[in-house]
Design an enzyme around this catalytic site. Sequence first.
Site, PDB file in Angstrom:
ATOM      1  N   HIS A 164     -94.292  27.725  64.976  1.00  0.00           N
ATOM      2  CA  HIS A 164     -95.458  27.412  64.129  1.00  0.00           C
ATOM      3  C   HIS A 164     -96.283  28.672  63.855  1.00  0.00           C
ATOM      4  O   HIS A 164     -97.135  29.060  64.660  1.00  0.00           O
ATOM      5  CB  HIS A 164     -96.336  26.359  64.804  1.00  0.00           C
ATOM      6  CG  HIS A 164     -95.697  25.021  64.890  1.00  0.00           C
ATOM      7  ND1 HIS A 164     -95.797  24.076  63.890  1.00  0.00           N
ATOM      8  CD2 HIS A 164     -94.920  24.453  65.856  1.00  0.00           C
ATOM      9  CE1 HIS A 164     -95.123  22.994  64.233  1.00  0.00           C
ATOM     10  NE2 HIS A 164     -94.582  23.197  65.418  1.00  0.00           N
ATOM     11  N   GLU A 166     -98.650  28.942  61.786  1.00  0.00           N
ATOM     12  CA  GLU A 166    -100.001  28.585  61.350  1.00  0.00           C
ATOM     13  C   GLU A 166    -101.015  28.512  62.484  1.00  0.00           C
ATOM     14  O   GLU A 166    -102.225  28.545  62.235  1.00  0.00           O
ATOM     15  CB  GLU A 166     -99.978  27.245  60.589  1.00  0.00           C
ATOM     16  CG  GLU A 166     -99.755  25.998  61.437  1.00  0.00           C
ATOM     17  CD  GLU A 166     -98.299  25.692  61.734  1.00  0.00           C
ATOM     18  OE1 GLU A 166     -98.024  24.578  62.221  1.00  0.00           O
ATOM     19  OE2 GLU A 166     -97.444  26.565  61.472  1.00  0.00           O
TER      20      GLU A 166
END
Length: 505
Positions: A164, A166
């Site tokens: 991930h 983000e």
Amino acid sequence: MILVVDFGGQSNQLIARKVRDLKVYCEVVPFNKALNSIEEKKPTGIIFTGGANSIYEEKAPKIEKEVFECGIPILALDYGTQLMVQALGGKVKKVDRIEFGEVNLNIEESVLFKNIENGNVVWINNVDIIEELPEGFKSTASTKNSKIVAMENIEKNLFGFQFHPEVNNSKYGKDMLANFVYGVCGEKADWTMANYAKTAIDDIKKKVGDGKVLLALSGGVDSSVTAALLSKAIGNKLTCIFVDHGFMRKNEGDEVEEAFKDSGMNFIRVNAEDRFLNKLKGITDPEEKRKAIGEEFIRVFEDEGRKIKSVDYLAQGTIYPDIIESGVGDGAVIKSHHNVGGLPDVVDFKDLVEPLKMLFKDEVRELGRELGLPNYLVDRQPFPGPGLGIRVIGEITKDKLDILRDADYIFREELEKAGLSKDINQYFAVLTNNRTVGVKEDIRTYDYTLALRAVETTDFMTAEWSRIPYEILDKVSRRIVDEVEHINRIVYDITSKPPATIEWE
């Protein structure tokens, strides 16, 4: 623009927000609307979110194969990567032990890893892993436990991460997204609030024309920025109505009136506490509360609009997370917002005017500064539209609201005295529906438990509970129990978002 296709992951908003941090416009759409949205919006790039499902689950989200053939660059994350692998002929397998948390990334040459340090830390959470890549793909990164955690097909501009980028735990995640958005998709950093303000003002003028607009003004950040934007666009054709539903914090109704009554806008205060309390009598379910409050808001505005006569539009400070969390467009419902899912189908207005509905909270604050609003207003803590109505658990009564108002005031006052109000992004009290036994002045009591909530966040999409010093919590607890009747126990919420939301209801 970049299109974020949501497969039910918790970080759909966070991904979009990270793209907007790069000053590139971005929208979130549910997976089952992806193909239509691509054809309609013509994005320069697409990002697939993660999701809670295993690719092998019967009801796991799927997507049309045509999406991969549209010629638009795609970056898939987590579940989105597994979906891409399976759809294009590769193999995914379940793992016996879930790989979870921070891991070191061993990277190979890739356009998405340009200027990225090898061995950097990323956040991973894998239920399934890639066993065999589709034809035309190559592996571009691995970890200690997984041979393939990043892949790419340069010819087709298809990319996948099993981690991930983000989240803040991924050290160079923003740089990886920038390499995709700028380097692969060819976007430019031109999404600014100065440009947005100009476009929004022009759009409001075109839509409203000679019509009149009623604005639901709560005095919060969103409605205040909406008021400033509408005022610049249509001037005295705007009337701001502040509905005091009786769910405001202590003294807040009077403070809102004081702030706006001499602002040059048409300002009307409607005291509707009894009306809202009657509407909510007997309701305990939080979703029903939100919907009932939203419907009553509209009824009040209709009544006030009839008094003014010839009012054409209702304006609201709806923002983008409200829409996403309310599940509009077949997305997953996290909670209904009174200004989205809670609105009744029939209203006495031609249409809604919602100039902030594609903005995140920090963008709204930035827009407020662009419009010249003072910092004390745009930096104000978020306060939900239903107000204390969703901070009183169970049925709402006037007595419960008054108890909560006094307790909440003490909590906020002590944090301000301690100089913590700027470090903690949101803090408030919740009156639970639980009663417990206590002792006060040598007499047995059986009174309410009050919960305190304080979080630290940059975007309100994720949040960490605040580590308030024990001595301050102790002082707050003692004061509330001593000064507020019918509370004999204080608890502190130490749950982050996710898995919890910031509000309790």
